[in-house]
Write a protein that holds these residues in place. Structure first.
Motif, mmCIF file in Angstrom:
data_model
loop_
_atom_site.group_PDB
_atom_site.id
_atom_site.type_symbol
_atom_site.label_atom_id
_atom_site.label_comp_id
_atom_site.label_asym_id
_atom_site.label_seq_id
_atom_site.Cartn_x
_atom_site.Cartn_y
_atom_site.Cartn_z
ATOM 1 N N ALA A 1 61.354 21.266 -19.529
ATOM 2 C CA ALA A 1 62.247 22.018 -18.446
ATOM 3 C C ALA A 1 62.854 23.440 -19.291
ATOM 4 O O ALA A 1 62.359 23.449 -21.202
ATOM 5 C CB ALA A 1 64.151 20.810 -18.948
ATOM 6 N N MET A 2 62.473 24.228 -18.616
ATOM 7 C CA MET A 2 62.197 25.619 -19.250
ATOM 8 C C MET A 2 63.647 26.246 -19.520
ATOM 9 O O MET A 2 64.238 26.307 -18.762
ATOM 10 C CB MET A 2 61.613 26.646 -18.629
ATOM 11 N N PHE A 3 63.826 27.238 -20.577
ATOM 12 C CA PHE A 3 65.094 28.297 -20.818
ATOM 13 C C PHE A 3 64.216 29.336 -21.015
ATOM 14 O O PHE A 3 63.721 29.418 -21.740
ATOM 15 C CB PHE A 3 65.794 27.645 -21.872
ATOM 16 N N THR A 4 65.513 30.207 -21.020
ATOM 17 C CA THR A 4 65.151 31.068 -21.624
ATOM 18 C C THR A 4 65.989 31.904 -22.701
ATOM 19 O O THR A 4 67.171 31.799 -22.310
ATOM 20 C CB THR A 4 64.807 32.187 -20.488
ATOM 21 N N GLY A 5 65.693 32.429 -23.562
ATOM 22 C CA GLY A 5 67.036 32.438 -24.322
ATOM 23 C C GLY A 5 66.557 33.101 -26.188
ATOM 24 O O GLY A 5 65.898 32.337 -26.601
ATOM 25 N N SER A 6 67.175 34.235 -26.796
ATOM 26 C CA SER A 6 66.169 33.949 -28.064
ATOM 27 C C SER A 6 68.204 33.759 -29.124
ATOM 28 O O SER A 6 68.782 32.928 -28.191
ATOM 29 C CB SER A 6 65.443 35.128 -28.889
ATOM 30 N N GLY A 7 67.416 34.041 -30.310
ATOM 31 C CA GLY A 7 68.954 34.662 -30.934
ATOM 32 C C GLY A 7 70.065 32.998 -31.552
ATOM 33 O O GLY A 7 69.797 32.439 -31.099
ATOM 34 N N GLN A 8 70.927 33.763 -30.775
ATOM 35 C CA GLN A 8 72.370 32.436 -30.431
ATOM 36 C C GLN A 8 71.978 31.166 -29.598
ATOM 37 O O GLN A 8 72.013 30.429 -29.581
ATOM 38 C CB GLN A 8 74.368 32.868 -30.837
ATOM 39 N N GLU A 9 71.563 32.135 -28.616
ATOM 40 C CA GLU A 9 71.604 31.547 -27.367
ATOM 41 C C GLU A 9 70.559 30.266 -27.160
ATOM 42 O O GLU A 9 70.557 28.986 -27.458
ATOM 43 C CB GLU A 9 71.207 32.155 -26.373
ATOM 44 N N GLY A 10 69.178 30.443 -27.903
ATOM 45 C CA GLY A 10 68.054 29.871 -28.087
ATOM 46 C C GLY A 10 68.371 28.903 -29.169
ATOM 47 O O GLY A 10 68.217 27.534 -28.749
ATOM 48 N N MET A 11 69.537 28.876 -30.319
ATOM 49 C CA MET A 11 70.091 27.957 -31.168
ATOM 50 C C MET A 11 70.140 27.097 -30.367
ATOM 51 O O MET A 11 70.799 25.788 -30.454
ATOM 52 C CB MET A 11 70.358 28.726 -31.688
ATOM 53 N N ALA A 12 71.488 27.786 -29.563
ATOM 54 C CA ALA A 12 72.986 26.378 -29.240
ATOM 55 C C ALA A 12 71.160 25.888 -28.001
ATOM 56 O O ALA A 12 71.730 23.879 -27.662
ATOM 57 C CB ALA A 12 73.276 27.387 -28.368
ATOM 58 N N LYS A 13 70.898 26.223 -26.993
ATOM 59 C CA LYS A 13 69.922 25.447 -25.970
ATOM 60 C C LYS A 13 69.685 23.883 -27.410
ATOM 61 O O LYS A 13 69.342 22.912 -27.234
ATOM 62 C CB LYS A 13 69.277 25.821 -25.755
ATOM 63 N N ILE A 14 68.558 24.343 -28.417
ATOM 64 C CA ILE A 14 68.153 23.966 -29.166
ATOM 65 C C ILE A 14 68.595 22.883 -29.584
ATOM 66 O O ILE A 14 68.376 21.544 -29.682
ATOM 67 C CB ILE A 14 67.074 24.430 -29.976
ATOM 68 N N LEU A 15 69.815 23.102 -30.239
ATOM 69 C CA LEU A 15 70.741 22.380 -30.852
ATOM 70 C C LEU A 15 71.006 20.912 -29.408
ATOM 71 O O LEU A 15 71.496 19.237 -29.783
ATOM 72 C CB LEU A 15 72.158 22.592 -31.600
ATOM 73 N N GLN A 16 72.118 20.933 -28.329
ATOM 74 C CA GLN A 16 72.210 20.508 -27.156
ATOM 75 C C GLN A 16 71.367 19.555 -26.668
ATOM 76 O O GLN A 16 71.048 18.372 -26.498
ATOM 77 C CB GLN A 16 72.639 21.388 -26.069
ATOM 78 N N ILE A 17 69.682 19.749 -27.063
ATOM 79 C CA ILE A 17 68.704 18.878 -26.673
ATOM 80 C C ILE A 17 68.879 18.156 -27.606
ATOM 81 O O ILE A 17 68.447 17.410 -27.975
ATOM 82 C CB ILE A 17 67.247 20.042 -26.132
ATOM 83 N N MET A 18 68.361 18.364 -29.039
ATOM 84 C CA MET A 18 68.180 17.432 -29.467
ATOM 85 C C MET A 18 69.577 16.538 -29.769
ATOM 86 O O MET A 18 69.444 15.462 -30.229
ATOM 87 C CB MET A 18 67.671 18.361 -31.528
ATOM 88 N N LYS A 19 70.990 17.041 -30.026
ATOM 89 C CA LYS A 19 71.942 16.244 -29.924
ATOM 90 C C LYS A 19 71.834 15.453 -28.464
ATOM 91 O O LYS A 19 71.705 13.869 -28.401
ATOM 92 C CB LYS A 19 73.421 16.935 -29.303
ATOM 93 N N ALA A 20 70.954 15.890 -27.318
ATOM 94 C CA ALA A 20 71.304 14.784 -26.283
ATOM 95 C C ALA A 20 69.968 13.689 -26.465
ATOM 96 O O ALA A 20 69.657 13.067 -26.024
ATOM 97 C CB ALA A 20 71.022 15.772 -24.823
#
Lengths: 263, 397
Positions: free
Chosen positions: A238-257
């Motif tokens: 599952a691919m996402f694009t985004g650096s900084g705040q956006e990328g960080m938020a995505k990783i946090l969301q995945i790790m929570k899920a």
């Protein structure tokens, strides 16, 4: 000293695929290359040759077109090339291959050092080097990064669990080499390739090396392939694009899920 | 069959090296007695090639007498103090896999332990499922050596005729097993990821071509059927404390002259207490894209916050960002954590084979076409240098 380097021609493994319907390898259009680990072993031998003026002989086993990897080695500086090519070798597993290579090396006379890649990238077994050493009655040092010769001492740096060892052996000895920055693979110039065509190159059959037929090919091989098939496919990422705040938020969301961190 | 030809000059070199005292000099000629196991040490030391061993042709072999599933016990330095060794985890995984095979075959599961001193190893091996422990205790077994260990294993196999023998596909297992297989003229399958019994034979599954294909391998004509098995793949059983294995003590006559390769120096990177990336549940890994050793330090902070350890690609190690002990991949360590979080690793084949068995892979890389995304469950196309500090900040809260 006399050095032998074992080299193998392999398909560029990252490009080999399997036909899911027939279960056969699709090899058409896949480039053939020198096994990368063997290329490092060859460079190690050539470094020793440069320093000590040793003789370097290449030994390979394969179909007639495998001559190209022997030719490459000679263009880079090896003195002589041997290709074992005979239908009798077809279907050899690592035991039978080791047997044939050992017979050929024995025929070359007094050899002080045998170098081989740690493994070939098609089979990934790392078994042929130790097999050749055993058949020749030589000690072995596997997973080496570096080799030096000091008089009649052969000094190697080898990997072990979580570190390395410096070991010493008297010739004859067989070393298997990993890829290491001490030996960067080189490619020859056109001039060097041309010049290498004059170097001695021989094709040897099973009879030439005095190999007994019952130890060769499928018949002589203790292992048999029962079946080959494609590996279980992973689902596409599952691919996402985004650096900084956006990328960080995505990783946090995945790790929570995935329950690696708490909500 | 072993034969001594007329070439024998009676030099006596073979007599002291025979591990089984099976050679006598009779009228200045070597003569083998029935203690001979065809281990081949004498062939190796004979200066005139007078000794030959002919092994029976495969088809003529009677295989019915070969019974027992054997597991080679690998010892590894604990790192706490010099010389202290413990059983490597892969051994317990092999006992887990071997237990199933032994039960299906109706044979014993046996551990094979070579050591200078037994530190209750047999108790642990029993707890993890071994029925028997073949134990050789000898001063010369204080450290692994190819010649010495292969000689002992060959003699044990020849004496007790197991049907299956498993080794970890570790640096040591991949050095020892092929030497033994070559001596015995038996089949060996490398780096197996699954084992099963098919019509009484050991069915060995393994990846080849850098993981692009799978192959099932059989060795029907010879015994034991031998495999090296990839670490972190087989499930180990919960240890049952108090479950004991029968200890069978074996003797071996070993001589210093067998040790043809000598260790001059050994360096183990302990990294202040020892990194154990191979057993870690969470690995935060970085590659060339981390750009510097200083930036790489941020990954250490991040991994601490997540309760994991730091991994590194070969490129990162070669560039000096991180010590070799952290290297994941073909010439480093094979890992399979629950979470593999990678930053700035493009994913060379040598790296991928060392980490693709991880449960969940999250990869961050600037290049959307980086091969690491082919094995990742989640891919983030973005700049690690922007993401990592923000992630640390967020986790601190």
């Amino acid at each position: 000293m006399n050095i032998v380097v074992c080299v193998k021609q392999v398909p560029d493994s990252t490009e080999v695929k399997i036909n899911p319907e027939t279960g056969h390898l699709i090899r058409a259009g896949v480039p053939s290359i020198i096994n990368p680990y063997d290329h490092f072993a060859l460079q190690a031998a050539l470094e020793l040759k440069k320093k000590h003026d040793f003789k370097v002989t290449l030994v390979s086993m394969g179909p007639p077109q495998a001559k190209s990897v022997v030719q490459l080695g000679m263009a880079l500086g090896a003195d002589e090339g041997i290709l074992l090519s005979d239908m009798a070798f077809a279907g050899s597993d690592t035991w039978s291959t080791s047997y044939a290579l050992a017979r050929a090396i024995r025929k070359l006379g007094k050899i002080d050092l045998v170098l081989a890649g740690m493994q070939a990238i098609d089979g990934d077994t790392a078994q042929t080097g130790p097999g050749v050493a055993q058949q020749l009655g030589m000690p072995q040092v596997t997973f080496c990064e570096h080799v030096d010769v000091d008089g009649r001492r052969i000094i190697a740096r080898k990997l072990i669990d979580g570190g390395y060892e410096i070991v010493e052996a008297r010739p004859p000895v067989l070393l298997t080499m990993i890829m290491h920055k001490d030996y960067v693979p080189r490619y020859p110039s056109f001039l060097a390739v041309n010049a290498s065509l004059k170097k001695p190159f021989h094709v040897w059959s099973a009879a030439d090396i005095g190999a007994e037929p019952q130890f060769l090919g499928l018949k002589g091989s203790p292992t048999q392939v029962d079946k080959i098939y494609p590996p279980p496919q992973r689902e596409k990422a599952a691919m996402f694009t985004g650096s900084g705040q956006e990328g960080m938020a995505k990783i946090l969301q995945i790790m929570k899920a995935e329950h690696f961190i708490e909500e | 069959m072993i034969e001594v030809s007329k070439k024998c000059i009676g030099c006596n070199k073979c007599v002291p090296v025979c591990p089984f005292a099976a050679i006598n000099m009779v009228d200045k000629k070597a003569v083998m007695n029935e203690a001979c196991t065809l281990c081949g040490v004498c062939v190796q030391v004979c200066p005139v090639q007078a000794i030959t061993i002919t092994r029976e042709e495969a088809s003529a072999r009677d295989l019915s007498g070969y019974k027992g599933v054997w597991v080679y016990v690998e010892l590894t330095e604990t790192g706490d103090q010099p010389q202290a060794r413990k059983i490597k985890q892969v051994t317990f995984e092999l006992l887990g896999a071997g237990r199933k095979l032994a039960d299906e075959l109706g044979e014993d599961l046996c551990a094979v332990l070579l050591t200078d001193k037994n530190h209750n190893y047999d108790k642990e091996l029993g707890a993890y499922g071994a029925d028997k422990v073949y134990m050789v205790e000898h001063d010369e077994l204080f450290e692994y050596n190819t010649d010495i260990f292969s000689t002992v294993i060959v003699s044990l196999v020849t004496r007790h005729t197991p049907s299956v023998m498993l080794y970890g596909a570790t640096i040591q297992g991949r050095d020892l097993a092929p030497r033994v297989a070559s001596t015995l003229y038996v089949g060996l399958t490398a780096d197996c990821t699954a084992l099963a019994i098919k019509d009484g034979l050991l069915l060995q599954s393994r990846p080849a071509f850098g993981g692009n294909i799978m192959a099932d391998i059989l060795a029907p004509k010879s015994r034991p059927q031998m495999s090296t098995v990839r670490p972190n793949v087989m499930k180990m059983n919960e240890p049952v404390h108090g479950r004991t294995a029968l200890v069978v003590r074996e003797s071996a006559k070993l001589d210093k002259s067998l040790r043809r390769v000598k260790v001059l120096e050994r360096r183990i990177s302990h990294d202040g207490g020892g990194v154990k990336i191979e057993n870690a549940h969470i690995i935060v890994s970085g590659g060339r894209g981390m750009k510097s050793r200083e930036k790489f330090r941020q990954l250490e902070e991040l991994s601490k916050l997540l309760g994991g350890v730091v991994g590194a690609s070969r490129a990162a190690v070669d560039l000096g960002f991180k010590e070799k002990a952290h290297q994941v991949g073909q010439s480093g360590t094979t890992v399979s954590p629950k979470l593999y979080l990678s930053f700035g690793i493009s994913g060379a084949v040598q790296h991928i084979v060392g980490m693709k068995a991880s449960d969940v892979i999250i990869a961050v890389n600037k290049d959307a076409s980086a091969p690491i995304f082919n094995v990742a469950k989640y891919g983030i196309v973005g700049d690690a240098h922007e993401i990592v500090p923000k992630l640390i900040e967020a986790l601190k809260k």
